[in-house]
Design an enzyme around this catalytic site. Sequence first.
Site, PDB file in Angstrom:
ATOM      1  N   HIS A   1       0.845  -1.202   0.000  1.00 31.31           N
ATOM      2  CA  HIS A   1       0.000   0.000   0.000  1.00 31.31           C
ATOM      3  C   HIS A   1       0.884   1.257   0.000  1.00 31.31           C
ATOM      4  CE1 HIS A   1      -3.638   2.348   1.351  1.00 31.31           C
ATOM      5  NE2 HIS A   1      -2.691   3.116   1.882  1.00 31.31           N
ATOM      6  N   GLU A   2       1.922   1.257   0.819  1.00 25.74           N
ATOM      7  CA  GLU A   2       2.826   2.417   0.872  1.00 25.74           C
ATOM      8  C   GLU A   2       3.542   2.618  -0.461  1.00 25.74           C
ATOM      9  OE1 GLU A   2       2.722   4.585   3.115  1.00 25.74           O
ATOM     10  OE2 GLU A   2       1.378   3.392   4.338  1.00 25.74           O
TER      11      GLU A   2
ATOM     12  N   GLU B   1      -6.364   6.702  -1.357  1.00 26.00           N
ATOM     13  CA  GLU B   1      -6.353   5.470  -0.552  1.00 26.00           C
ATOM     14  C   GLU B   1      -6.807   4.270  -1.371  1.00 26.00           C
ATOM     15  OE1 GLU B   1      -5.277   4.656   2.671  1.00 26.00           O
ATOM     16  OE2 GLU B   1      -4.254   6.454   2.030  1.00 26.00           O
TER      17      GLU B   1
HETATM   18 ZN    ZN Z   1      -2.716   5.033   2.340  1.00 24.06          ZN
END
Ligand code: ZN
Length: 240
Positions: free
Chosen positions: A106-107, A164
């Site tokens: 995710h990062e 996100e």
């Molecule tokens: Zn995030």
Amino acid sequence: MIVSEDSAIAASKTAYTEMLKPYAEKGEIDNDPVLKNRVYKITGRLIAQAIKIRPETKNWDWSIKIIDDPETVNAWAMAGGKMALYTGLIEKIKPSDDELAQVLGHEIGHALAKHSAEKMSVAMASQVGVMAVGIATKSNGLALTGASLAAALAVQMPNSRAAESEADRIGIELAAKAGYDPHAAVTLWEKMAKVGGKRPPEFFSTHPAPEHREQKLASLIPQMMPYYEQKGTRPVYNLN
Ligand SMILES: [Zn+2]
């Protein structure tokens, strides 16, 4: 976007060194060899897949550092693949390797999708950077100005829910391609949501949950399984 990716990468390099310095001086960086080995191995496999998606990122000076701060449940990525993981995330979430790969994927997703350059642009444009100089220098001892300060602030600013979702989508794919079970994307966020106590994880203040995060990730699992189940060895980017 007023901050180009190239200038975000240059500014982030300075900010990264400066932000890690106070921890380094106290011996609080990468001080657990077993954890370091585990995190570097997972991250190295994810980066190798990231480079396949954006080949020019092989020239990035990719880095992950583990900050020994057992109270902070957090991880972040700056432009150019400069990342940090706090030991609080390990201690409080107790992620499996598959789940940890989702956090780190995710990062990396944020870095690949240039989200930090976007946030730096916001920081510069709104002069948050200028206002925060006093706070940042007082609380963190940061000797940063201008774009480097914006880079440091960007990791403390919330991502948009759209960013996100994009990082989730990239993260689960990188993890599956690196050999990590996509089902772990769902269990990771379930575990993350359960960590409460006195305060919610810092991770949620900078990575606000998009609506139906777990359901969206679950719906991606079937298309990720072929990547995960692929036979053969997986490439590894060498971190040091
Ligand atoms: Zn995030």
